[in-house]
Design a protein around this motif. Structure first.
Motif, PDB file in Angstrom:
ATOM      1  N   LEU A  32     -31.135  17.916   2.060  1.00 20.82           N
ATOM      2  CA  LEU A  32     -30.148  17.359   2.453  1.00 20.82           C
ATOM      3  C   LEU A  32     -29.703  17.800   3.826  1.00 20.82           C
ATOM      4  O   LEU A  32     -28.643  17.528   4.301  1.00 20.82           O
ATOM      5  CB  LEU A  32     -29.095  17.286   1.671  1.00 20.82           C
ATOM      6  N   ARG A  33     -30.301  18.744   4.260  1.00 20.65           N
ATOM      7  CA  ARG A  33     -30.103  19.337   5.681  1.00 20.65           C
ATOM      8  C   ARG A  33     -29.704  18.427   6.767  1.00 20.65           C
ATOM      9  O   ARG A  33     -30.220  17.507   6.957  1.00 20.65           O
ATOM     10  CB  ARG A  33     -31.051  20.412   6.168  1.00 20.65           C
ATOM     11  N   GLY A  34     -28.691  18.610   7.473  1.00 22.13           N
ATOM     12  CA  GLY A  34     -28.224  17.634   8.472  1.00 22.13           C
ATOM     13  C   GLY A  34     -27.266  16.441   8.116  1.00 22.13           C
ATOM     14  O   GLY A  34     -27.009  15.693   8.818  1.00 22.13           O
ATOM     15  N   LYS A  35     -27.094  16.548   6.723  1.00 19.12           N
ATOM     16  CA  LYS A  35     -26.481  15.107   6.130  1.00 19.12           C
ATOM     17  C   LYS A  35     -24.954  15.508   5.686  1.00 19.12           C
ATOM     18  O   LYS A  35     -24.742  16.398   4.960  1.00 19.12           O
ATOM     19  CB  LYS A  35     -27.496  14.355   5.017  1.00 19.12           C
ATOM     20  N   ASP A  36     -24.159  14.462   6.040  1.00 18.27           N
ATOM     21  CA  ASP A  36     -22.799  14.287   5.347  1.00 18.27           C
ATOM     22  C   ASP A  36     -23.018  13.910   3.801  1.00 18.27           C
ATOM     23  O   ASP A  36     -23.983  12.762   3.619  1.00 18.27           O
ATOM     24  CB  ASP A  36     -21.932  13.541   6.112  1.00 18.27           C
ATOM     25  N   VAL A  37     -22.535  14.485   2.906  1.00 17.99           N
ATOM     26  CA  VAL A  37     -22.721  14.102   1.480  1.00 17.99           C
ATOM     27  C   VAL A  37     -21.379  13.940   0.958  1.00 17.99           C
ATOM     28  O   VAL A  37     -20.413  14.724   0.909  1.00 17.99           O
ATOM     29  CB  VAL A  37     -23.415  15.250   0.825  1.00 17.99           C
ATOM     30  N   LEU A  38     -21.151  12.750   0.503  1.00 18.21           N
ATOM     31  CA  LEU A  38     -19.952  12.557  -0.124  1.00 18.21           C
ATOM     32  C   LEU A  38     -20.014  12.167  -1.622  1.00 18.21           C
ATOM     33  O   LEU A  38     -20.550  11.177  -2.050  1.00 18.21           O
ATOM     34  CB  LEU A  38     -19.251  11.110   0.833  1.00 18.21           C
ATOM     35  N   LEU A  39     -19.240  12.958  -2.542  1.00 17.93           N
ATOM     36  CA  LEU A  39     -19.045  12.908  -3.800  1.00 17.93           C
ATOM     37  C   LEU A  39     -17.777  11.893  -3.879  1.00 17.93           C
ATOM     38  O   LEU A  39     -16.767  12.539  -3.828  1.00 17.93           O
ATOM     39  CB  LEU A  39     -19.212  14.046  -4.592  1.00 17.93           C
ATOM     40  N   VAL A  40     -17.963  10.466  -4.258  1.00 13.31           N
ATOM     41  CA  VAL A  40     -16.845   9.616  -4.464  1.00 13.31           C
ATOM     42  C   VAL A  40     -16.484   9.281  -5.773  1.00 13.31           C
ATOM     43  O   VAL A  40     -17.363   8.628  -6.450  1.00 13.31           O
ATOM     44  CB  VAL A  40     -17.236   8.442  -3.449  1.00 13.31           C
ATOM     45  N   PHE A  41     -15.534   9.649  -6.245  1.00 13.60           N
ATOM     46  CA  PHE A  41     -14.906   9.367  -7.652  1.00 13.60           C
ATOM     47  C   PHE A  41     -14.033   8.102  -7.661  1.00 13.60           C
ATOM     48  O   PHE A  41     -13.404   7.920  -6.813  1.00 13.60           O
ATOM     49  CB  PHE A  41     -13.981  10.152  -8.407  1.00 13.60           C
ATOM     50  N   VAL A  42     -14.652   7.004  -8.429  1.00 12.06           N
ATOM     51  CA  VAL A  42     -13.685   5.869  -8.334  1.00 12.06           C
ATOM     52  C   VAL A  42     -12.835   5.792  -9.669  1.00 12.06           C
ATOM     53  O   VAL A  42     -13.495   5.915 -10.857  1.00 12.06           O
ATOM     54  CB  VAL A  42     -14.646   4.437  -8.173  1.00 12.06           C
ATOM     55  N   GLU A  43     -11.661   5.793  -9.722  1.00 13.41           N
ATOM     56  CA  GLU A  43     -10.678   6.155 -10.807  1.00 13.41           C
ATOM     57  C   GLU A  43     -11.064   4.957 -11.858  1.00 13.41           C
ATOM     58  O   GLU A  43     -10.872   3.987 -11.708  1.00 13.41           O
ATOM     59  CB  GLU A  43      -9.193   6.147 -10.277  1.00 13.41           C
ATOM     60  N   SER A  44     -11.096   5.496 -13.145  1.00 15.14           N
ATOM     61  CA  SER A  44     -11.027   4.574 -14.232  1.00 15.14           C
ATOM     62  C   SER A  44     -12.363   3.648 -14.298  1.00 15.14           C
ATOM     63  O   SER A  44     -12.228   2.498 -14.868  1.00 15.14           O
ATOM     64  CB  SER A  44      -9.878   3.967 -14.194  1.00 15.14           C
ATOM     65  N   TYR A  45     -13.261   3.833 -13.493  1.00 11.20           N
ATOM     66  CA  TYR A  45     -14.668   3.041 -13.264  1.00 11.20           C
ATOM     67  C   TYR A  45     -15.481   3.316 -14.386  1.00 11.20           C
ATOM     68  O   TYR A  45     -16.347   4.267 -14.457  1.00 11.20           O
ATOM     69  CB  TYR A  45     -15.121   3.231 -11.966  1.00 11.20           C
ATOM     70  N   GLY A  46     -15.535   2.362 -15.610  1.00 13.17           N
ATOM     71  CA  GLY A  46     -16.182   2.696 -16.611  1.00 13.17           C
ATOM     72  C   GLY A  46     -17.360   1.742 -16.931  1.00 13.17           C
ATOM     73  O   GLY A  46     -17.563   0.528 -16.439  1.00 13.17           O
ATOM     74  N   ARG A  47     -18.204   1.876 -17.983  1.00 10.81           N
ATOM     75  CA  ARG A  47     -19.251   0.810 -18.115  1.00 10.81           C
ATOM     76  C   ARG A  47     -18.679  -0.377 -18.523  1.00 10.81           C
ATOM     77  O   ARG A  47     -19.443  -1.565 -18.101  1.00 10.81           O
ATOM     78  CB  ARG A  47     -20.122   1.414 -19.459  1.00 10.81           C
ATOM     79  N   THR A  48     -17.528  -0.738 -19.076  1.00  9.10           N
ATOM     80  CA  THR A  48     -17.187  -1.922 -19.487  1.00  9.10           C
ATOM     81  C   THR A  48     -16.700  -2.757 -18.249  1.00  9.10           C
ATOM     82  O   THR A  48     -16.488  -3.902 -18.233  1.00  9.10           O
ATOM     83  CB  THR A  48     -15.685  -1.787 -20.475  1.00  9.10           C
ATOM     84  N   ALA A  49     -16.522  -1.957 -17.108  1.00 15.31           N
ATOM     85  CA  ALA A  49     -16.420  -2.825 -15.815  1.00 15.31           C
ATOM     86  C   ALA A  49     -17.751  -3.588 -15.206  1.00 15.31           C
ATOM     87  O   ALA A  49     -17.649  -4.585 -14.581  1.00 15.31           O
ATOM     88  CB  ALA A  49     -15.932  -2.038 -14.610  1.00 15.31           C
ATOM     89  N   THR A  50     -18.785  -3.237 -15.931  1.00 17.01           N
ATOM     90  CA  THR A  50     -20.182  -3.557 -15.422  1.00 17.01           C
ATOM     91  C   THR A  50     -20.519  -4.745 -16.513  1.00 17.01           C
ATOM     92  O   THR A  50     -21.579  -5.225 -16.092  1.00 17.01           O
ATOM     93  CB  THR A  50     -21.104  -2.525 -15.033  1.00 17.01           C
ATOM     94  N   ARG A  51     -20.305  -4.817 -17.643  1.00 15.15           N
ATOM     95  CA  ARG A  51     -20.861  -5.613 -18.582  1.00 15.15           C
ATOM     96  C   ARG A  51     -19.679  -5.624 -19.808  1.00 15.15           C
ATOM     97  O   ARG A  51     -19.408  -4.667 -20.280  1.00 15.15           O
ATOM     98  CB  ARG A  51     -22.163  -5.267 -19.252  1.00 15.15           C
ATOM     99  N   GLY A  52     -19.805  -6.879 -20.526  1.00 23.46           N
ATOM    100  CA  GLY A  52     -18.979  -6.841 -21.799  1.00 23.46           C
ATOM    101  C   GLY A  52     -17.596  -7.027 -22.029  1.00 23.46           C
ATOM    102  O   GLY A  52     -17.206  -6.848 -23.061  1.00 23.46           O
ATOM    103  N   SER A  53     -17.062  -7.335 -20.826  1.00 27.49           N
ATOM    104  CA  SER A  53     -15.579  -7.472 -20.970  1.00 27.49           C
ATOM    105  C   SER A  53     -15.024  -8.581 -20.189  1.00 27.49           C
ATOM    106  O   SER A  53     -15.917  -9.306 -19.557  1.00 27.49           O
ATOM    107  CB  SER A  53     -15.167  -6.033 -20.301  1.00 27.49           C
ATOM    108  N   SER A  54     -13.773  -8.882 -20.383  1.00 24.98           N
ATOM    109  CA  SER A  54     -13.272 -10.123 -19.802  1.00 24.98           C
ATOM    110  C   SER A  54     -13.214  -9.755 -18.047  1.00 24.98           C
ATOM    111  O   SER A  54     -13.291 -11.002 -17.384  1.00 24.98           O
ATOM    112  CB  SER A  54     -11.886 -10.438 -20.184  1.00 24.98           C
TER     113      SER A  54
END
Length: 348
Positions: A32-54
């Motif tokens: 990763l030399r020379g690269k900006d690396v961003l560890l981005v947390f999206v609050e309360s983003y769980g599996r149910t946001a991607t499937r199986g919920s309203s």
């Protein structure tokens, strides 16, 4: 149930048992030399946001459209799931777990880790020569224990980012301003070291309100442009009105992803790598009982323009796109640190 003393002794041994503890900086993160690396947390983003919920259909539409938009802008994306040590709250336990490579599922373990010199992702990047930053807009006071453990070069919180706009529910700073301020301060300057940052996107934190609209990035300014939009909406009581809470929660996740995709489109950079992940599911009134709904899994995505970065993670068997399939690999969140340090370490 672990007894306190026995677990403290067990966890002390786990803290000390670190295969990366003595690795010199010139042998860390060479891929990763020379690269900006961003560890981005999206609050309360769980599996149910991607499937199986309203609320998942709306989120899925945003993730699929975002995949196409990022591909058109030259980005590759790979996604899977992690199992979080927490559910419904206590985000700091998930952040510490991802950063440290240890299972931090209690306040006792968190305090013990903070008092240690266990190598975190942030300190590994610092040892390898990166400038390290935490962007935590939820913080409203000093964080000395975080500064002592992570050892970052700079921390931005709600008090020092020059935000002059309104609050939206819990979030004192909306996600679009967080990203734009970070870009101006850390990514735009020339003649700088590469940056590694943990960035927390908190517009999806409960209690939920309608998110603000996206504005053109060159109009964000000091955030006053957001005044008179949705800031006067009352936060929903998720226990009293779970249906409305689910609707607003889904809209907030859509907002966070739409904002992030727009940011990457507007400011492309082949020397930028993002690891975007959820910290935990929202409260059970929204996501359901973890034993019967989505469990504790959260989505995770790597985003990069450089094909070499994608090749480094090919053996992770993650799926293309922002939307992980139902049968995507699932790792404990505590695996992330060692996987990153191994994948992007020296080869051959």
């Amino acid at each position: 149930m672990r007894s306190g003393l026995a677990d403290r002794e067990t966890f002390a041994d786990e803290i000390e048992d670190d295969p990366f503890d003595d690795v010199p900086g010139d042998r860390l993160l060479t891929g990763l030399r020379g690269k900006d690396v961003l560890l981005v947390f999206v609050e309360s983003y769980g599996r149910t946001a991607t499937r199986g919920s309203s609320y998942s259909p709306g989120v899925v539409d945003v993730l699929r459209a975002g995949t196409e938009r990022l591909a058109a802008a030259g980005y590759a994306t790979r996604s899977a799931y992690l199992t979080s040590p927490t559910f419904g709250g206590a985000s700091w336990l998930a952040h510490a777990t991802a950063q440290s490579g240890l299972w931090v599922d209690s306040e006792g373990r968190y305090r013990q880790l903070q008092d240690s010199d266990r190598l975190s992702l942030t300190s590994a990047f610092a040892r390898a020569g990166w400038r390290t930053v935490f962007d935590v807009p939820a913080n409203t006071e000093d964080w000395p224990e975080g500064a002592a453990y992570y050892g970052f070069d700079e921390i931005y919180d709600s008090r020092n980012v020059g935000y002059a706009g309104p609050e939206f529910g819990y979030a004192p700073v909306p996600d679009q301003y967080t990203l734009e301020h970070f870009r101006r301060e850390e990514l735009a300057p020339r003649d700088r070291r590469p940056v590694m940052a943990e960035i927390d996107l908190i517009s999806s934190h409960h209690p939920w309100t309608p998110p603000p609209p996206l504005v053109p990035w060159d109009e964000v300014g000091d955030g006053s442009v957001f005044a008179g939009t949705t800031e006067d909406a009352e936060p929903v009581d998720q226990e009293a009105d779970p249906e409305r809470a689910r609707e607003l929660y889904g809209r907030s996740i859509q907002y966070s992803w739409e904002t992030l995709v727009s940011f990457l489109e507007t400011y492309p950079d082949p020397d930028r790598v993002l690891i975007v992940l959820g910290d935990h599911e929202p409260w059970s009134w929204v996501s359901g009982d973890p034993d019967y709904a989505g469990g504790r899994d959260v989505p995770i995505t790597v985003i990069a323009q450089d094909p070499a970065v994608v090749r480094r993670v090919a053996d992770w068997d993650w799926s293309p796109g922002l939307l992980p399939p139902a049968d995507a690999p699932v790792w404990p969140m505590s695996d992330l640190r060692d996987r990153v340090l191994t994948a992007f370490g020296p080869r051959g």
